[in-house]
Motif scaffolding. Structure first.
Motif: not given
Length: 213
Positions: A64-88
């Protein structure tokens, strides 16, 4: 006198060539900024290829080319969330080191996914259907090139930096994982890599802007 003039000319030419060699070998802010911009361009083109591969993967592996599932995560992948001030407030070295480690993690995950698909295709007698593993391999080569560029940029800042010679060890496969879970895992890796490369491109732009000419 002609001999004196000839010797003087040769000396001037030698001096000129030496100055050119010294200038070309010495690090310069302009060259460093250009390197960051080149890395930005490669990151952006790699992201485009990841997006194209993601569509192909969903078609072949998930049906299915339209497959989407944003609820599932892999714990050993780099985090995508960013604290803006820490990043800066990260130093350029910290930014590059984090990028290197994160890309290595994605490379490892893609390598496992590619080998799984190749193994299953061979067992099913589909050796000729190798376009998906080959395209995954192309993404791995892009990541390898980016890691090489980042490693070079880190050596520019700290000459003692050496690129790790062996990949990070991955967690062993869990026997309870279903075939569908393994396929969805590949989708999650590509989905998150797409988002991560957006973040990485932003880092290279910031690094380039921090390089004062």
């Amino acid at each position: 006198k002609p001999l004196q003039m000839t010797v003087s000319c040769q000396a001037l030419i030698l001096l000129f060539c030496t100055l050119i060699l010294v200038e070309s070998s010495a690090p310069s802010p302009v060259r460093q900024r250009n390197k960051y911009n080149n890395s930005f361009r490669l990151t952006r083109s790699t992201r485009t290829r990841v997006q194209q591969l993601q569509k192909k993967y969903k078609e072949e592996q998930l049906g299915n080319t339209q497959f989407e599932d944003r609820s599932r995560q892999l714990k050993d992948l780099p985090t995508l969330s960013t604290d803006f001030y820490a990043w800066l407030n990260m130093t350029d070295w910290e930014r590059l080191h984090a990028a290197f480690c994160d890309m290595q993690a994605y490379w490892n995950k893609l390598d496992r996914t590619r080998k799984q698909i190749e193994g299953k295709q061979q067992l099913a007698g589909q050796a000729s259907r190798i376009t998906l593993p080959r395209r995954i391999r192309h993404i791995q080569l892009d990541l390898r090139d980016l890691m090489g560029q980042v490693s070079s940029q880190m050596r520019y800042m700290q000459s003692s930096w050496t690129k790790p010679t062996s990949p990070t060890q991955l967690d062993p496969e869990t026997s309870s994982k279903t075939e569908w879970d393994s396929r969805v895992e590949g989708y999650i890796i590509l989905r998150d890599l797409d988002l991560y490369l957006t973040k990485l491109a932003r880092d290279f732009l910031l690094l380039a802007s921090n390089t004062h000419v």
